[in-house]
Scaffold this motif. Structure first.
Motif, mmCIF file in Angstrom:
data_model
loop_
_atom_site.group_PDB
_atom_site.id
_atom_site.type_symbol
_atom_site.label_atom_id
_atom_site.label_comp_id
_atom_site.label_asym_id
_atom_site.label_seq_id
_atom_site.Cartn_x
_atom_site.Cartn_y
_atom_site.Cartn_z
ATOM 1 N N GLN A 67 -8.543 14.413 -20.706
ATOM 2 C CA GLN A 67 -9.134 15.183 -20.561
ATOM 3 C C GLN A 67 -8.730 16.288 -19.738
ATOM 4 O O GLN A 67 -8.719 17.583 -20.847
ATOM 5 N N LEU A 68 -8.222 16.539 -19.127
ATOM 6 C CA LEU A 68 -7.081 17.182 -18.301
ATOM 7 C C LEU A 68 -6.030 18.110 -19.214
ATOM 8 O O LEU A 68 -6.867 19.400 -19.397
ATOM 9 N N ALA A 69 -5.656 17.194 -19.724
ATOM 10 C CA ALA A 69 -4.864 18.029 -21.526
ATOM 11 C C ALA A 69 -5.294 18.499 -21.863
ATOM 12 O O ALA A 69 -5.115 20.278 -22.684
ATOM 13 N N TRP A 70 -7.037 18.358 -22.514
ATOM 14 C CA TRP A 70 -7.420 19.059 -23.916
ATOM 15 C C TRP A 70 -7.772 20.032 -22.411
ATOM 16 O O TRP A 70 -7.530 21.351 -23.571
ATOM 17 N N LEU A 71 -8.205 20.174 -21.932
ATOM 18 C CA LEU A 71 -9.037 21.275 -21.169
ATOM 19 C C LEU A 71 -7.670 22.657 -21.027
ATOM 20 O O LEU A 71 -8.460 23.433 -21.300
ATOM 21 N N GLN A 72 -6.788 22.146 -21.040
ATOM 22 C CA GLN A 72 -5.806 22.721 -21.064
ATOM 23 C C GLN A 72 -5.006 23.287 -22.355
ATOM 24 O O GLN A 72 -4.888 24.733 -22.012
ATOM 25 N N GLU A 73 -5.511 22.887 -23.296
ATOM 26 C CA GLU A 73 -5.291 23.057 -24.426
ATOM 27 C C GLU A 73 -6.298 24.373 -24.784
ATOM 28 O O GLU A 73 -5.253 25.305 -25.477
ATOM 29 N N GLN A 74 -7.822 24.304 -24.410
ATOM 30 C CA GLN A 74 -8.279 25.010 -24.365
ATOM 31 C C GLN A 74 -8.838 26.757 -23.382
ATOM 32 O O GLN A 74 -8.933 27.849 -24.002
ATOM 33 N N GLY A 75 -7.505 26.573 -22.189
ATOM 34 C CA GLY A 75 -7.441 27.381 -22.141
ATOM 35 C C GLY A 75 -7.919 27.431 -20.982
ATOM 36 O O GLY A 75 -8.410 28.914 -19.876
ATOM 37 N N LEU A 76 -9.076 26.348 -20.484
ATOM 38 C CA LEU A 76 -10.148 26.264 -19.111
ATOM 39 C C LEU A 76 -8.910 25.883 -18.033
ATOM 40 O O LEU A 76 -9.974 26.190 -16.895
ATOM 41 N N ILE A 77 -8.406 25.836 -17.749
ATOM 42 C CA ILE A 77 -7.333 25.021 -17.164
ATOM 43 C C ILE A 77 -5.392 24.921 -17.323
ATOM 44 O O ILE A 77 -5.359 25.230 -18.181
ATOM 45 N N ARG A 78 -5.219 24.833 -16.157
ATOM 46 C CA ARG A 78 -3.498 25.398 -15.562
ATOM 47 C C ARG A 78 -3.392 23.928 -15.180
ATOM 48 O O ARG A 78 -3.968 23.436 -14.068
ATOM 49 N N LEU A 79 -1.780 23.140 -15.569
ATOM 50 C CA LEU A 79 -2.191 21.876 -15.154
ATOM 51 C C LEU A 79 -0.586 22.430 -14.301
ATOM 52 O O LEU A 79 0.354 22.918 -14.737
ATOM 53 N N GLU A 80 -0.329 21.761 -13.167
ATOM 54 C CA GLU A 80 0.638 21.920 -12.553
ATOM 55 C C GLU A 80 1.629 20.529 -11.956
ATOM 56 O O GLU A 80 0.467 19.961 -11.494
ATOM 57 N N LYS A 81 2.982 20.015 -11.893
ATOM 58 C CA LYS A 81 2.813 19.235 -11.342
ATOM 59 C C LYS A 81 3.022 19.266 -10.163
ATOM 60 O O LYS A 81 3.982 20.305 -9.126
ATOM 61 N N LEU A 82 2.789 18.014 -9.167
ATOM 62 C CA LEU A 82 3.057 17.817 -7.934
ATOM 63 C C LEU A 82 3.909 16.183 -7.492
ATOM 64 O O LEU A 82 2.755 15.279 -7.505
ATOM 65 N N GLY A 83 4.879 16.325 -7.760
ATOM 66 C CA GLY A 83 5.186 14.554 -7.398
ATOM 67 C C GLY A 83 5.260 14.353 -8.690
ATOM 68 O O GLY A 83 5.277 14.619 -9.690
ATOM 69 N N ALA A 84 4.775 12.985 -8.835
ATOM 70 C CA ALA A 84 4.361 12.014 -9.547
ATOM 71 C C ALA A 84 2.297 12.273 -9.876
ATOM 72 O O ALA A 84 2.269 11.764 -10.703
ATOM 73 N N THR A 85 1.955 13.096 -9.325
ATOM 74 C CA THR A 85 0.477 13.520 -9.523
ATOM 75 C C THR A 85 0.416 15.315 -10.499
ATOM 76 O O THR A 85 1.837 15.565 -10.437
ATOM 77 N N GLN A 86 -0.604 15.723 -10.685
ATOM 78 C CA GLN A 86 -1.368 17.029 -11.157
ATOM 79 C C GLN A 86 -1.635 17.818 -10.894
ATOM 80 O O GLN A 86 -2.578 17.002 -10.274
ATOM 81 N N LYS A 87 -1.690 18.946 -10.012
ATOM 82 C CA LYS A 87 -2.774 19.795 -10.372
ATOM 83 C C LYS A 87 -3.401 20.438 -11.549
ATOM 84 O O LYS A 87 -3.151 21.024 -12.080
ATOM 85 N N ALA A 88 -4.291 20.391 -11.182
ATOM 86 C CA ALA A 88 -5.757 21.065 -11.996
ATOM 87 C C ALA A 88 -6.081 22.878 -11.923
ATOM 88 O O ALA A 88 -6.903 22.579 -10.427
ATOM 89 N N VAL A 89 -5.476 24.035 -12.406
ATOM 90 C CA VAL A 89 -6.206 25.135 -11.477
ATOM 91 C C VAL A 89 -7.253 25.548 -12.757
ATOM 92 O O VAL A 89 -7.020 25.977 -13.953
ATOM 93 N N LEU A 90 -8.363 26.041 -12.549
ATOM 94 C CA LEU A 90 -9.313 27.014 -13.282
ATOM 95 C C LEU A 90 -9.272 28.204 -13.061
ATOM 96 O O LEU A 90 -8.617 29.006 -12.828
ATOM 97 N N THR A 91 -8.975 28.527 -14.463
ATOM 98 C CA THR A 91 -9.038 29.780 -15.596
ATOM 99 C C THR A 91 -10.209 30.475 -15.811
ATOM 100 O O THR A 91 -11.316 29.838 -15.072
ATOM 101 N N SER A 92 -9.848 32.058 -15.199
ATOM 102 C CA SER A 92 -11.288 32.708 -15.767
ATOM 103 C C SER A 92 -12.100 32.057 -17.129
ATOM 104 O O SER A 92 -12.979 31.849 -16.741
ATOM 105 N N ARG A 93 -11.721 31.866 -17.905
ATOM 106 C CA ARG A 93 -12.299 31.401 -18.933
ATOM 107 C C ARG A 93 -12.729 29.827 -18.410
ATOM 108 O O ARG A 93 -14.018 29.975 -19.010
#
Length: 98
Positions: free
Chosen positions: A51-77
């Protein structure tokens, strides 16, 4: 619409709304998973990453690597979708007043 599709739409909206609620508009995937479960939307870590990958493809979030996990960052869209100011097919639209 199949129940599985309805669940995905709700999961995507809740992810965006959780991100919109926190200062910095970012959460790691562990907290997002716990938040979805708290809303009654049980999801595996693999399902959440999909779901996070899908949201990133839509430009709604940005994903950042944090070691073995990820952080999602909300975009203005993504914030616009979370609040109902914008509509994206595949994401449940929030009800007025929610």
């Amino acid at each position: 619409m199949a129940l599985q599709d309805i669940m995905k739409e709700h999961q995507r909206l809740v992810i965006l709304r959780l991100l919109a609620e926190v200062p910095g508009f970012d959460l790691n995937e562990s907290i997002l998973q716990d938040g979805l479960i708290a809303y009654g939307l049980d999801i595996s870590r693999d399902g959440l990453r999909t779901q996070l990958a899908w949201l990133q493809e839509q430009g709604l979030i940005r994903l950042e690597k944090l070691g073995a996990t990820q952080k999602a960052v909300l975009t203005s869209r993504g914030e616009d979708v979370a609040t109902g100011r914008a509509v994206v097919p595949g994401i449940k639209r929030p009800r007025a007043g929610e």
